[in-house]
Design a protein around this motif. Structure first.
Motif, PDB file in Angstrom:
ATOM      1  N   LEU A  63       0.830  -1.197   0.000  1.00  0.00           N
ATOM      2  CA  LEU A  63       0.000   0.000   0.000  1.00  0.00           C
ATOM      3  C   LEU A  63       0.872   1.258   0.000  1.00  0.00           C
ATOM      4  O   LEU A  63       0.595   2.233  -0.709  1.00  0.00           O
ATOM      5  CB  LEU A  63      -0.905  -0.020   1.238  1.00  0.00           C
ATOM      6  CG  LEU A  63      -2.271   0.665   1.146  1.00  0.00           C
ATOM      7  CD1 LEU A  63      -3.122   0.053   0.039  1.00  0.00           C
ATOM      8  CD2 LEU A  63      -3.014   0.541   2.470  1.00  0.00           C
ATOM      9  N   THR A 115      -8.162  -5.021   0.945  1.00  0.00           N
ATOM     10  CA  THR A 115      -7.825  -3.620   1.213  1.00  0.00           C
ATOM     11  C   THR A 115      -7.571  -2.837  -0.072  1.00  0.00           C
ATOM     12  O   THR A 115      -7.965  -1.675  -0.186  1.00  0.00           O
ATOM     13  CB  THR A 115      -6.587  -3.538   2.133  1.00  0.00           C
ATOM     14  OG1 THR A 115      -6.916  -4.090   3.408  1.00  0.00           O
ATOM     15  CG2 THR A 115      -6.122  -2.104   2.313  1.00  0.00           C
ATOM     16  N   PHE A 157      -9.580   0.386  -1.093  1.00  0.00           N
ATOM     17  CA  PHE A 157      -8.859   1.661  -1.091  1.00  0.00           C
ATOM     18  C   PHE A 157      -9.044   2.371  -2.430  1.00  0.00           C
ATOM     19  O   PHE A 157      -9.229   3.595  -2.493  1.00  0.00           O
ATOM     20  CB  PHE A 157      -7.368   1.426  -0.815  1.00  0.00           C
ATOM     21  CG  PHE A 157      -6.687   2.561  -0.120  1.00  0.00           C
ATOM     22  CD1 PHE A 157      -6.229   2.437   1.174  1.00  0.00           C
ATOM     23  CD2 PHE A 157      -6.492   3.788  -0.756  1.00  0.00           C
ATOM     24  CE1 PHE A 157      -5.588   3.495   1.825  1.00  0.00           C
ATOM     25  CE2 PHE A 157      -5.869   4.848  -0.115  1.00  0.00           C
ATOM     26  CZ  PHE A 157      -5.415   4.696   1.178  1.00  0.00           C
ATOM     27  N   ASP A 217     -10.807   5.288  -1.146  1.00  0.00           N
ATOM     28  CA  ASP A 217      -9.633   6.068  -0.743  1.00  0.00           C
ATOM     29  C   ASP A 217      -9.361   5.979   0.759  1.00  0.00           C
ATOM     30  O   ASP A 217      -8.777   6.887   1.343  1.00  0.00           O
ATOM     31  CB  ASP A 217      -9.782   7.538  -1.160  1.00  0.00           C
ATOM     32  CG  ASP A 217      -8.441   8.156  -1.553  1.00  0.00           C
ATOM     33  OD1 ASP A 217      -7.639   7.464  -2.189  1.00  0.00           O
ATOM     34  OD2 ASP A 217      -8.204   9.328  -1.207  1.00  0.00           O
ATOM     35  N   ARG A 224      -8.789   2.722   4.064  1.00  0.00           N
ATOM     36  CA  ARG A 224      -8.774   1.289   4.382  1.00  0.00           C
ATOM     37  C   ARG A 224     -10.198   0.839   4.706  1.00  0.00           C
ATOM     38  O   ARG A 224     -11.066   1.662   4.975  1.00  0.00           O
ATOM     39  CB  ARG A 224      -7.861   1.030   5.584  1.00  0.00           C
ATOM     40  CG  ARG A 224      -6.375   0.894   5.255  1.00  0.00           C
ATOM     41  CD  ARG A 224      -5.625   0.401   6.457  1.00  0.00           C
ATOM     42  NE  ARG A 224      -4.192   0.321   6.274  1.00  0.00           N
ATOM     43  CZ  ARG A 224      -3.533  -0.781   5.934  1.00  0.00           C
ATOM     44  NH1 ARG A 224      -4.215  -1.906   5.728  1.00  0.00           N
ATOM     45  NH2 ARG A 224      -2.227  -0.777   5.813  1.00  0.00           N
ATOM     46  N   GLU A 262      -3.898   6.551   6.555  1.00  0.00           N
ATOM     47  CA  GLU A 262      -4.642   5.347   6.176  1.00  0.00           C
ATOM     48  C   GLU A 262      -3.695   4.169   5.965  1.00  0.00           C
ATOM     49  O   GLU A 262      -3.993   3.038   6.347  1.00  0.00           O
ATOM     50  CB  GLU A 262      -5.463   5.600   4.904  1.00  0.00           C
ATOM     51  CG  GLU A 262      -6.635   6.536   5.096  1.00  0.00           C
ATOM     52  CD  GLU A 262      -7.688   5.983   6.037  1.00  0.00           C
ATOM     53  OE1 GLU A 262      -7.853   4.752   6.098  1.00  0.00           O
ATOM     54  OE2 GLU A 262      -8.348   6.783   6.729  1.00  0.00           O
ATOM     55  N   SER A 285      -6.111  -2.801   8.616  1.00  0.00           N
ATOM     56  CA  SER A 285      -7.446  -2.969   8.043  1.00  0.00           C
ATOM     57  C   SER A 285      -8.393  -3.719   8.968  1.00  0.00           C
ATOM     58  O   SER A 285      -9.552  -3.321   9.144  1.00  0.00           O
ATOM     59  CB  SER A 285      -7.360  -3.692   6.693  1.00  0.00           C
ATOM     60  OG  SER A 285      -6.728  -2.875   5.738  1.00  0.00           O
ATOM     61  N   TYR A 331     -12.253  10.991  -2.953  1.00  0.00           N
ATOM     62  CA  TYR A 331     -10.887  10.652  -2.560  1.00  0.00           C
ATOM     63  C   TYR A 331     -10.012  11.890  -2.643  1.00  0.00           C
ATOM     64  O   TYR A 331     -10.371  12.888  -3.259  1.00  0.00           O
ATOM     65  CB  TYR A 331     -10.320   9.548  -3.465  1.00  0.00           C
ATOM     66  CG  TYR A 331     -10.251   9.935  -4.926  1.00  0.00           C
ATOM     67  CD1 TYR A 331      -9.109  10.512  -5.457  1.00  0.00           C
ATOM     68  CD2 TYR A 331     -11.347   9.742  -5.760  1.00  0.00           C
ATOM     69  CE1 TYR A 331      -9.047  10.882  -6.787  1.00  0.00           C
ATOM     70  CE2 TYR A 331     -11.301  10.112  -7.099  1.00  0.00           C
ATOM     71  CZ  TYR A 331     -10.145  10.673  -7.608  1.00  0.00           C
ATOM     72  OH  TYR A 331     -10.096  11.052  -8.927  1.00  0.00           O
TER      73      TYR A 331
END
Length: 629
Positions: free
Chosen positions: A25, A99, A103, A107, A109, A208, A213, A499
């Motif tokens: 991520l 996740t 995401f 935008d 978790r 984030e 998560s 987002y």
């Protein structure tokens, strides 16, 4: 000591799964925070704290089994622990895989949204299969491979530990229990660590990435249950008398006594008086963000723009349909926690345009292509003044049925049929039509539009199809007698994906809105407006002096204020012109300047920050005490 080694091994395994997910991520979204003046590598240290909390919780049951199971039950316990870990570790692999598409979509978790819609399995299943085949396939292959390898190579994994005399194992329970307790608490301060510990930077995306998560989902479920009626306390404290007065001042509304049955109900005189009973039709567009309003994607809407009152600066209540429904039908702003459409105290005697007009002899209705039970819409509409619900089962031989129900072209055809019939019967009417085609997985009928992206089920094509349906609706309506006595509103519920790097991405709340009808002059309104403002303006055009509590003003009122209130996850942003105050649960409020579509932190505007808090407290009070009538 062997118990410690065994548990530590699985602690490291759990941490490794979370670490790999965070690294991926971090890498994917690196450009979203790499230029910020913050130590981005601390994300892994704070992230380790979040991961340790989860891992420590998950190791409690294995500790109990390893410490207290009699040796003669070692085979049973060994099998249980193998199954326990294959399920737990498999689920962690799944949640880390999930996740990434989550995401991409939201935008953030995974949070409460991740589980909220499980009560609608049919719609969710079809959406997942249509949109996320590849990520789901990868996740299930990884889980299957892991499970096979784990069960193959751990057959006697716990036997050796379980055959140690019970007394020797039991004495390890207390020190290891204390160690896990410390891990779960992850703080030696007065309060245990929680999700706010992950929010160490000023960059929302980096925060984030720092979160975990599974913890994020679990904490959201816990907070929803524990704080559903008390969530407002997390934002701060303020006497309700002060809060309501601040809201009155900001909205330009003269409120009533705190003991009244409707705190903000007041008489508003129409700027367009007429003896006629004009009809009202609100066409609520699913996920139509302003960025899609272009000649290529929304040609029909832009044609209509020249014929009515066009709003250039409307901002939605929030990021969910229930927030947009509350804004456009009730003139309400986003209440903390679940939206009022889904909450118990607003299922009856909650103001809507239907409850306002029904006593005047109007027939009121909600028209939708899907199942009205979704998001609790049926219950809410029927409990708050709507006479009639038209939903998927009421469409005979629809032209096209998508994942979310009958298509938008079927909806507009049905709308014109019902409105014409009521007009012929001499019944004034007020209706809400809610589109659904512009919703993932974006399945639309072929041959209606020249696709923006050829052969793809994508948002651009879905928006263009929704625009096509808007055009077809007005093309037919203009031929029908009811058109000349009707005020029409076209407005979005929210954007498709909200987002951005900012704590509240203001630009992604920007939506189009149009009021059109006989007597509505062609004009562009360039000041900030909200969904409640649009409702108040549309009601103004009906030509009657009416009493209502709408948390907005007609743009023709001298009291109209240039403000908007936006809710993004748990964060609230109160915008007054280009200054924005943001309040976040359990954190100090901050003030920003809105420049070039981004928030730039500036010196605290204490009064504006207090006003933002006042809105949160007042909205909760209006709902909780049932004072929005």
């Amino acid at each position: 000591m062997q118990i410690l080694k065994k548990l530590f091994k699985y602690y490291l395994t759990i941490i490794a799964i979370f670490f790999i997910g965070r690294v991926a991520l971090f890498t994917l979204y690196f450009n979203r925070f790499s230029n910020d003046e913050v130590n981005i590598w601390m994300s892994f240290l704070y992230g380790l704290k979040m991961d340790t909390i989860v891992a420590s919780m998950l190791l409690i049951i294995p500790l109990l089994v390893l410490a207290f199971t009699p040796s003669n039950l070692s085979k049973i316990s060994n099998f249980f622990l193998r199954i326990y870990f294959v399920v737990i570790l498999g689920f962690l692999i799944y949640i880390e895989n999930a996740t990434f598409p989550f995401f991409t979509q939201y935008d953030v978790r995974p949070n409460f949204k991740f589980v909220e819609y499980l009560e609608y399995p049919q719609e969710v299943f079809h959406m997942l299969i249509a949109d996320f085949k590849l990520p789901l396939g990868i996740a299930f292959v990884m889980i299957a491979l892991f499970s096979w390898l784990f069960m193959k190579f751990t057959k006697e994994s716990f036997i050796e530990v379980l055959q140690i005399p019970l007394k020797k194992r039991a004495i390890w329970f207390l020190p290891l229990g204390i160690l896990l307790f410390i891990g779960i608490r992850s703080s030696f301060g007065h309060r245990p660590a929680n999700i706010s510990d992950a929010m160490y930077s000023t960059n929302r995306v980096l925060n984030e990435v720092t979160k975990n998560s599974l913890y994020s989902v679990g904490y959201a479920i816990y907070a929803n249950k524990k704080y559903s009626s008390k969530v407002v306390k997390l934002y701060g404290k303020m006497p309700i008398e002060e809060a309501t007065k601040r809201v009155e001042s900001r909205l330009g509304i003269k409120g009533n006594d705190l003991n009244s049955s409707s705190l903000y109900s007041r008489l508003e005189k129409s700027h367009f008086p007429t003896p006629k009973k004009k009809n009202l039709v609100i066409f609520l567009q699913e996920s139509l963000g302003y960025q899609f309003v272009t000649p290529q994607i929304t040609p029909e809407l832009l044609k209509l723009k020249k014929e009515g009152l066009w709003f250039n600066e409307v901002y939605s209540n929030g990021t969910r349909s229930v927030r947009g429904i509350a804004g456009t039908t009730a003139g309400f702003l986003a209440v903390p926690g679940k939206g009022v459409v889904k909450r118990t105290k607003s299922q009856s005697d909650f103001f809507t345009f239907a409850s306002l007009l029904k006593p005047l002899g109007y027939h009121t209705m909600f028209l939708y292509g899907g199942e009205a039970r979704f998001d609790n819409m049926r219950s809410w509409f029927l409990g708050n003044g709507f006479d009639e619900i038209v939903e998927q089962k009421d469409y005979k031989n629809p032209a096209y049925v998508a994942t979310w129900g009958a298509s938008d072209e079927d909806l507009v055809k049905k709308g014109n049929e019902r409105f014409s019939k009521l007009y012929k019967e001499g019944k004034p009417f007020a209706g809400l039509m809610f589109s659904s085609s512009n919703h993932s997985p974006f399945d639309i009928p072929k041959g209606r539009i020249e696709e923006v992206k050829k052969g793809k089920n994508c948002v651009e094509n879905a928006v263009k199809y929704a625009d096509y349906a808007i055009g077809e609706f007005f093309k037919e309506a203009k031929k029908l007698p009811y058109y000349k006595d009707t005020i029409f509103v076209v407005i979005a519920d929210h954007n498709i994906r909200v987002y951005g790097d900012d704590v509240v991405p203001v630009d992604m709340f920007h939506i189009p809105a149009l009021i059109i009808g006989q007597g509505v002059k062609s004009k562009e309104y360039n000041k900030i407006a909200t969904q409640p403002d649009i409702l108040a303006t549309a009601i103004d055009y009906l030509g009657k002096d009416l009493t209502y509590p709408i948390l907005g003003q007609s743009i023709f009122s001298d009291n109209k204020q240039e403000i908007s209130l936006m809710q993004f996850n748990e964060n609230y942003a109160l915008r007054v012109k280009d200054k924005v105050a943001v309040v976040v649960p359990s954190q100090p409020a901050k003030t920003y300047q809105y420049i070039d579509k981004h928030l730039k932190e500036i010196e605290h505007d204490i009064e504006l920050e207090k006003d933002a808090l006042a809105f949160v407290i007042t909205l909760n009070h209006l709902y909780d005490k049932q004072l929005y009538r």
